[in-house]
Enzyme design. Structure first.
Site: not given
Ligand code: TYM
Length: 330
Positions: A112, A194, A197
């Site tokens: 990022k 990957k 979004k």
């Molecule tokens: P975020 O918002 O980027 O993504 C949400 C969840 O989706 C999964 N993910 C994917 N899994 C498989 N293939 C992909 N291409 C893909 N893109 C996204 C992410 O691994 C995630 O599980 N930091 C985290 C949010 C967060 C969080 C937490 C998660 C904040 N606090 C506490 C668990 C526990 C994030 O940015 O997810």
């Protein structure tokens, strides 16, 4: 030790099939086994600039998506991170025992920061300490996430152990839970990155809000590999492997079964069948998201109840943490 599951998604945009397969689909299954807390991490979202009005829309869209994929508010607690202030407070405290070198190693930060070289806020850097707070505040044992979040969960474990050693046993050491297949869904337009979004092209992802024609168009235009065999081979056939993985998750059919069905057939046949499968699975989710958004009363009720349940645990835990660290008065 009691099992408890917590996970979250950033409300930065609509959710896509990668989020669904990597994270939410696991949540729906886990909620039948453990108490679950699913948060909408709006404090994390503002580590990159957000339009305030749009952010609040995205928070509600994310809540609607949780319910639409099958999170049952009678079993699971759905809440907004910023409404339980203890997340920010614990995030600060954990930041004081997190090392700069540890944060510098985080690949999500590096990625990022590279994309926004002229505008990297401190919050983007300390993001993992806040994520550790989300998890540790609830004595979480299981964190179902996609592969890209493994590093953050590992760091959470390190921070928890360090806190326990310094201040006495306080936090449970959590474990990440990732899908055997589908922990990293790749972009349809480029199987070397990957599904994301924040991808520059909308052809990268299938949003859970895409209409049927858009889903079909994106899949029919998906990049494929050289050769023509339809086999699961992440090294030699990353694009086909990705399509088969999505197919598996949309239908529940095994990869072997899919390979057998498409033996001797072409990529076009695979894509046509996959588009049908994705439309059949995502279509009802999309329609339910729209229904929940039309009836905000139900969403508000769920978010209020979720906040109250989360608050109860957070209040108890933070009392202990403040005492251990020596904050405030006895
Ligand atoms: P975020 O918002 O980027 O993504 C949400 C969840 O989706 C999964 N993910 C994917 N899994 C498989 N293939 C992909 N291409 C893909 N893109 C996204 C992410 O691994 C995630 O599980 N930091 C985290 C949010 C967060 C969080 C937490 C998660 C904040 N606090 C506490 C668990 C526990 C994030 O940015 O997810």
């Amino acid at each position: 030790m009691k099992s408890l599951c917590l996970s979250g998604v950033q409300p930065t945009n609509f959710l896509h099939v990668g989020n669904y397969i990597g994270a939410l689909k696991q949540w729906v299954e886990i909620q039948h086994r453990f108490p679950c807390y699913f948060c909408i991490v709006d404090l994390h979202a503002i580590t990159v600039a957000q339009d305030p009005k749009q952010l609040r829309e995205n928070v509600l869209n994310t809540a609607a998506t949780y319910l639409a994929v099958g999170i049952d508010p009678k079993r699971s607690h759905v809440f907004i991170q910023s409404e339980v202030h203890e997340h920010a407070e614990l995030g600060w405290i954990l930041g004081t025992i997190t090392r700069i070198a540890e944060l510098e190693r985080m690949t999500q930060f590096k990625d990022k920061a590279k994309r926004r070289a002229d505008n990297v806020g401190v919050g983007l850097f300390t993001y993992p300490a806040l994520m550790a707070a989300d998890i540790l505040l609830y004595d979480t044992t299981v964190v179902p996430v996609g592969e890209d979040q493994m590093q953050h969960v590992e760091l959470t474990r390190t921070i928890a152990r360090r806190f326990n050693t310094t201040f006495g046993d306080t936090f449970v050491i959590p474990q990440a839970l990732i899908q055997k297949q589908g922990a990293r869904i790749m972009g349809l337009d480029d199987p070397s990155v990957k599904m994301s979004k924040s991808a520059t092209s909308t052809m990268n992802y299938i949003a859970l809000t895409d209409d049927d024609d858009t889903i079909r168009k994106k899949i029919m235009r998906a990049v494929t590999d050289s050769g023509k065999d339809i086999v699961y081979d992440p090294d030699k056939k990353p694009a086909v492997t990705n399509l088969l993985t999505i197919f598996h998750h949309m239908t529940g059919r095994t990869i072997k079964d899919l390979e057998n069905e498409f033996e001797g057939k072409g990529y076009g046949d695979l894509k046509k069948a996959l588009a049908d499968a994705v439309i059949a699975h995502v279509g009802p989710i999309r329609d339910k998201i729209a229904e929940y958004r039309k009836d905000p009363k139900e969403l508000m009720r769920v978010l209020d109840a979720g906040r109250d349940a989360a608050q109860e645990l957070a209040t108890t835990k933070m009392k202990i943490v403040r005492e251990r660290v020596g904050l405030g008065r006895a």
